[in-house]
Motif scaffolding. Structure first.
Motif, PDB file in Angstrom:
ATOM      1  N   TYR A  18       0.808  -1.214   0.000  1.00  0.00           N
ATOM      2  CA  TYR A  18       0.000   0.000   0.000  1.00  0.00           C
ATOM      3  C   TYR A  18       0.845   1.269   0.000  1.00  0.00           C
ATOM      4  O   TYR A  18       1.871   1.353   0.664  1.00  0.00           O
ATOM      5  CB  TYR A  18      -0.921   0.022   1.217  1.00  0.00           C
ATOM      6  N   TRP A  73      -5.278   0.893  -3.546  1.00  0.00           N
ATOM      7  CA  TRP A  73      -4.182   0.345  -2.736  1.00  0.00           C
ATOM      8  C   TRP A  73      -3.443   1.463  -1.991  1.00  0.00           C
ATOM      9  O   TRP A  73      -2.232   1.652  -2.143  1.00  0.00           O
ATOM     10  CB  TRP A  73      -3.197  -0.458  -3.604  1.00  0.00           C
ATOM     11  N   LYS A  74      -4.191   2.178  -1.155  1.00  0.00           N
ATOM     12  CA  LYS A  74      -3.524   3.241  -0.406  1.00  0.00           C
ATOM     13  C   LYS A  74      -4.210   3.472   0.940  1.00  0.00           C
ATOM     14  O   LYS A  74      -5.391   3.183   1.116  1.00  0.00           O
ATOM     15  CB  LYS A  74      -3.509   4.544  -1.212  1.00  0.00           C
TER      16      LYS A  74
END
Length: 257
Positions: A18, A73-74
């Motif tokens: 991430y 994805w963070k």
């Protein structure tokens, strides 16, 4: 009453992929995870700040995470880049001490997660969000000289041998983490010594002994029990039904009851 399905990261390796976003931009990516070896809870993400702050690594507490964006994805933080830049310097070559944790918490205005003693994984609370909401800014607690922080690196614990009561079964391959409490809900075990090519998941609550120097963990299960237990397919969803089957097969108390 039907139990709410828990929301889980697929595995610890996913967390390491991430990106980390402050309120005003990207600061880097997750390089490692620090786990509390008493509560089996993620306490910090170790962030490689890459081109933004070359050569510097910073810690991010789950208390600072505002949102998890699964599609992009963070992790979105409630901190600015300037706040993170001015956070206490971390010696990447030394273990994170309890004194550093206090300095870190006081800088961000977070109460210590290890005090006061309570039933929750975050002081008196179950989630980091609850602790933040109930924090008295600039709170501090005494720290005894030499007091350990009980933090273990994800990189360190991955690969540890897993033993049943009657012998070795395999090794730690990964973790499954609850994204609400940040608890390590399950350990993913490659059972190459018992069941080649297959995996199982086991709860940290079933651990009877850990030998850190020998990199070995012993579970309160026999090899036969594990061999006859449910197989885990990497990246599969953990449903309430799968959990029920898991705990019933191993004859263990259900954590949700």
């Amino acid at each position: 009453m039907k139990r709410r399905k828990i929301v889980i990261f697929n595995n610890g390796k996913d967390v390491k992929k991430y990106d980390i976003h402050a309120t005003d931009g990207n600061i880097g990516t997750v390089n490692d995870i620090l786990i509390d070896d008493q509560k089996w809870t993620v306490r910090y993400l170790v962030v490689d700040t890459m081109k933004w702050l070359p050569g510097k690594k910073v810690l991010i507490s789950p208390m600072s995470i505002k949102k998890v964006d699964y599609e992009e994805w963070k992790f979105e933080l409630n901190l600015t880049k300037e706040e993170i830049k001015n956070s206490p310097d971390l010696d990447a070559d030394q273990p994170v001490s309890r004194q550093y944790e206090l300095q870190f918490g006081n800088y961000y205005g977070y109460a210590p997660y290890w005090g006061p003693a309570g039933l929750g994984n975050w002081g008196l609370y179950a989630t980091p969000g609850e602790l933040v909401q109930n924090t008295n800014p600039n709170v501090g607690v005494p720290v005894e000289a030499g007091e350990e922080s009980h933090l273990r690196s994800f990189k360190e614990v991955t690969g540890y041998d897993i033993h049943a009561i009657d012998g070795r079964i395999g090794h730690v391959e990964d973790f499954i983490i609850c994204d609400r409490t940040w608890t390590v809900r399950y350990i993913i075990v490659d059972t190459k010594n018992l069941w080649p090519g297959k995996h199982v998941i086991l709860s940290p609550d079933w651990i009877t002994d850990i030998l850190w120097t020998d990199r070995a963990v012993t579970m309160d299960l026999t090899k036969e029990q594990i061999k006859n237990g449910p197989e885990y397919m990497p990246m599969q969803d953990i449903t309430a039904e799968y959990e029920r089957l898991l705990f019933e097969k191993y004859d263990k108390p259900k954590y949700w009851e």
